[in-house]
Design a protein around this motif. Structure first.
Motif: not given
Length: 96
Positions: A44-47, A53-54, A66-73, A77-80
């Protein structure tokens, strides 16, 4: 995005619901689901362009962010968080 019926603020409540639903699951299926979701999010990100994104408010659903903020979350952050939980679980198994 949070599950249907949930907003961002009560995510601890959503986490409890998810935990209840899956607390007796084996580890392997969730790891497979994590990989599947990860690669889906990467695709999804690559599209999207960097501008998409920014740029804040590029999409109405991001509000003032920005969508980037959602992707960061959704990604690191979820992986951590998940790794922290898995380490705690693994240590508890060794203790028994």
């Amino acid at each position: 995005m949070p599950a249907e019926g949930f907003a961002w603020r009560p995510t601890p409540e959503l986490n409890r619901v998810i935990h209840q639903k899956h607390r007796d699951s084996r580890l392997k299926p969730p790891k497979g689901k994590l990989s599947e979701t990860h690669f889906r999010l990467i695709r999804i990100t690559e599209r999207h362009s960097e501008e998409e994104l920014f740029t804040r408010q590029h999409y109405h659903w991001t509000g003032s962010t920005s969508p980037r903020s959602y992707l960061t979350s959704a990604l690191p952050r979820h992986y951590e968080w998940a790794l922290k939980i898995l380490r705690k679980y693994t240590r508890s198994l060794r203790a028994h």
